[in-house]
Each structure stands twice: as structure tokens, then as C-alpha cells.
Design an enzyme around this catalytic site. Structure first.
Site, PDB file in Angstrom:
ATOM      1  N   TRP A 205       0.823  -1.209   0.000  1.00 48.47           N
ATOM      2  CA  TRP A 205       0.000   0.000   0.000  1.00 48.47           C
ATOM      3  C   TRP A 205       0.850   1.248   0.000  1.00 48.47           C
ATOM      4  O   TRP A 205       2.029   1.212   0.332  1.00 48.47           O
ATOM      5  CB  TRP A 205      -1.039   0.006   1.135  1.00 48.47           C
ATOM      6  CG  TRP A 205      -0.542  -0.236   2.546  1.00 48.47           C
ATOM      7  CD1 TRP A 205       0.662  -0.730   2.939  1.00 48.47           C
ATOM      8  CD2 TRP A 205      -1.275  -0.008   3.745  1.00 48.47           C
ATOM      9  NE1 TRP A 205       0.726  -0.835   4.292  1.00 48.47           N
ATOM     10  CE2 TRP A 205      -0.450  -0.390   4.827  1.00 48.47           C
ATOM     11  CE3 TRP A 205      -2.544   0.481   4.041  1.00 48.47           C
ATOM     12  CZ2 TRP A 205      -0.849  -0.300   6.160  1.00 48.47           C
ATOM     13  CZ3 TRP A 205      -2.950   0.572   5.364  1.00 48.47           C
ATOM     14  CH2 TRP A 205      -2.112   0.178   6.406  1.00 48.47           C
TER      15      TRP A 205
ATOM     16  N   ASP B 214     -15.508  19.433 -10.054  1.00 48.20           N
ATOM     17  CA  ASP B 214     -15.597  20.757  -9.432  1.00 48.20           C
ATOM     18  C   ASP B 214     -16.959  20.858  -8.746  1.00 48.20           C
ATOM     19  O   ASP B 214     -17.998  20.819  -9.416  1.00 48.20           O
ATOM     20  CB  ASP B 214     -15.520  21.877 -10.476  1.00 48.20           C
ATOM     21  CG  ASP B 214     -14.118  22.107 -11.029  1.00 48.20           C
ATOM     22  OD1 ASP B 214     -13.183  21.408 -10.616  1.00 48.20           O
ATOM     23  OD2 ASP B 214     -13.985  23.001 -11.875  1.00 48.20           O
TER      24      ASP B 214
ATOM     25  N   HIS C 172     -16.506  25.405  -4.961  1.00 49.93           N
ATOM     26  CA  HIS C 172     -15.179  25.711  -5.484  1.00 49.93           C
ATOM     27  C   HIS C 172     -15.072  27.203  -5.819  1.00 49.93           C
ATOM     28  O   HIS C 172     -14.012  27.798  -5.692  1.00 49.93           O
ATOM     29  CB  HIS C 172     -14.917  24.859  -6.722  1.00 49.93           C
ATOM     30  CG  HIS C 172     -13.608  25.110  -7.398  1.00 49.93           C
ATOM     31  ND1 HIS C 172     -12.429  25.288  -6.710  1.00 49.93           N
ATOM     32  CD2 HIS C 172     -13.281  25.210  -8.717  1.00 49.93           C
ATOM     33  CE1 HIS C 172     -11.450  25.481  -7.569  1.00 49.93           C
ATOM     34  NE2 HIS C 172     -11.933  25.458  -8.789  1.00 49.93           N
TER      35      HIS C 172
ATOM     36  N   HIS D  23      -8.147  19.353  -7.023  1.00 49.41           N
ATOM     37  CA  HIS D  23      -8.382  19.567  -8.458  1.00 49.41           C
ATOM     38  C   HIS D  23      -7.196  19.044  -9.253  1.00 49.41           C
ATOM     39  O   HIS D  23      -6.473  19.799  -9.905  1.00 49.41           O
ATOM     40  CB  HIS D  23      -8.661  21.047  -8.729  1.00 49.41           C
ATOM     41  CG  HIS D  23      -9.884  21.527  -7.998  1.00 49.41           C
ATOM     42  ND1 HIS D  23     -11.085  21.788  -8.633  1.00 49.41           N
ATOM     43  CD2 HIS D  23     -10.115  21.714  -6.670  1.00 49.41           C
ATOM     44  CE1 HIS D  23     -11.983  22.147  -7.721  1.00 49.41           C
ATOM     45  NE2 HIS D  23     -11.426  22.103  -6.521  1.00 49.41           N
TER      46      HIS D  23
HETATM   47 MN    MN Z   1     -11.206  22.189 -10.892  1.00 52.14          MN
END
Ligand code: MN
Length: 263
Positions: free
Chosen positions: A63, A77, A81, A71
Site C-alpha cells: 500500500w 468541481d 469551489h 483539483h
Molecule cells: Mn477544478
């Protein structure tokens, strides 16, 4: 009836009568992230560090830790945002209505225009021409702009930064306004690093795909790929961001369900 529809859908997926198209870029340290001029703070690119890999630190397991901005790569989005969506109670990654994570997609192919003009702007006129051919964009649909920008595998060409800012296609302000006000879309998706055109800082309003979409509680999808594998209409998108508390967005896996035939 709905029960029967769901059973048919499940069967069609298992039998590959409905195909699953992956619209997601691979997330890796070289994944391009948006570049902002000073004094604005930059976002972190994707980073991964090993915890263990079948070794002394973890003999039977593998892992990693990872870190990145919300972003980064193919990402969602959320309305909060942008400052225009900051007060929406259902506008963060953990509060948006999950019903809206599955919605039909309309794909507007402007790839030829973008090949000729890196600063190509989608206009309402062009959207209406698309509708003449494919029908009216239904309320609650994703509208995706196929630019073939995702085929720019060189990060420098993908970001396409010039002296006067990025040369990247996108919608003009009137196109965004049309999709929000006249078509009440679910959101707007693109292949480029962000949902707005590279020169959108100079638009009125600035960054309309953010300012107008998010102010109206609509979503964005950026850095999509494989839009050339989608029909103009008929695909169904599954796009669910991570449930980050108060998150402004998140990397995600975007899947499109596409019917293999008309039956
Ligand atoms: Mn974005």
C-alpha cells in the site's frame, strides 16, 4: 416498472450490450495541474509514497500514501469551489445530492475546430447548431466538449502556457449562460486542465464556466479523456467525487455507459 428496468440494465451490462467507457486520465506525479500566476497559491501535484510492499514493513501487503490537490487530474468541481457558490448548502463534495452523480451526457464535438485554433471558443450559435442535428439538450444533462485535448500527452502542450496565458479552448461566457439559464444542465465537462478556456481570465464575467455554473449549483468535470468514444447523445455518466467533508472537488473515476446497439 423501474425494478424491471434496473434488472434489464444489470443484464445488459453483464452481457456487454452496454459498454463501460472510462473517461479518466491516469493519476500520477506527471499529471499536469493548473498553473496560476503569482501571488496566487499553487496546487500540489499528485504524490505517492510507499508504506510497504510485501517486505519487513508489511510482509503480506502492499500500500501507498498519496497526496494531491482536490483539483488534480480527472476531477470534479463542486459548486463551493467558486465564490459564487460559496453559500450553497448542498454545494460541497459531501453535501451535493448523489442523485446528480448519474446523468445523461451530450457530447459536442469541436475537435476539428480546436485542431485549427487552440483558443477556440464554443458559442451559443454552435450549441444550437448541435441541437439542430441531435435534439435539445435535456434538463439535468452533462454537456461535454470534445476537443481531443486529452490526446496532448506532453504536459507542456496540454497546459499550452504562452506569454499571454494558456492557449486552451473552452466556452465563451454566453455559451455558459445559455447552458445554465436556457438548458438547466447538470454540469459542464472538458478535456483540458480546467473547465474554462485558457483566456477566460479576460472574459465578462471572468472564468464563466466556474462563476456562472457554480453560482447556479452546477458541477464541473475537467481532464476527461476518451470523449471520442462517446455518441453525441445517449451515454449515461457516472461521476461521483470522494466524500471529502466540505470539499471543493476531488479526483474521481468518470465512467460512461454506452449502448452497444439500438435494441
Ligand atoms: Mn477544478
Amino acid at each position: 416498472m423501474a425494478k424491471d428496468t434496473l434488472a434489464k440494465l444489470a443484464k445488459a451490462i453483464v452481457k456487454h450490450k452496454i459498454k463501460v467507457i472510462d473517461l479518466t486520465q491516469r493519476l500520477q506525479p506527471s499529471t499536469p495541474v493548473i498553473q496560476l500566476p503569482p501571488p496566487f497559491a499553487p496546487t500540489k501535484p499528485f504524490e505517492s509514497s510507499l508504506i510497504s510492499r510485501y517486505d519487513d514493513k508489511g510482509p503480506a501487503w502492499y500500500w501507498n500514501n498519496f497526496a494531491c490537490g482536490e483539483h488534480t487530474g480527472t476531477h470534479f468541481d463542486a459548486p463551493v469551489h467558486w465564490v459564487t457558490g460559496k453559500d450553497l448548502e448542498d454545494g460541497a463534495t459531501d453535501t451535493v445530492d448523489p442523485q446528480r452523480f448519474i446523468a445523461p451526457a451530450c457530447v459536442i464535438d469541436v475537435s476539428k475546430d480546436c485542431a485549427k485554433d487552440e483558443k477556440f471558443l464554443l458559442t451559443p450559435k454552435r450549441i444550437l447548431a448541435w441541437e439542430k442535428e441531435h435534439g435539445k439538450i435535456p434538463k439535468g444533462a452533462w454537456v461535454l466538449m470534445r476537443s481531443d485535448w486529452s490526446k496532448r500527452t506532453d504536459p507542456a502542450l496540454f497546459l499550452n502556457m504562452k506569454e499571454d496565458g494558456p492557449h486552451v479552448p473552452g466556452p465563451n461566457a454566453d455559451a455558459v449562460r445559455f447552458l445554465v439559464e436556457e438548458r438547466d444542465v447538470n454540469g459542464w465537462g472538458v478535456e483540458a486542465v480546467g473547465t474554462d478556456a485558457g483566456q477566460a481570465f479576460s472574459f465578462e464575467p471572468a472564468f464563466p464556466a466556474h462563476a456562472l455554473m457554480h453560482g447556479a449549483n452546477k458541477f464541473g468535470l475537467a481532464s476527461l479523456c476518451n470523449l471520442d468514444q462517446l455518441p453525441a447523445t445517449g451515454a449515461v455518466l457516472i461521476a461521483a467525487p470522494l466524500k471529502i467533508a466540505g470539499g471543493s472537488g476531488s479526483p474521481l473515476r468518470v465512467l460512461a455507459l454506452v449502448s452497444d446497439s439500438d435494441d
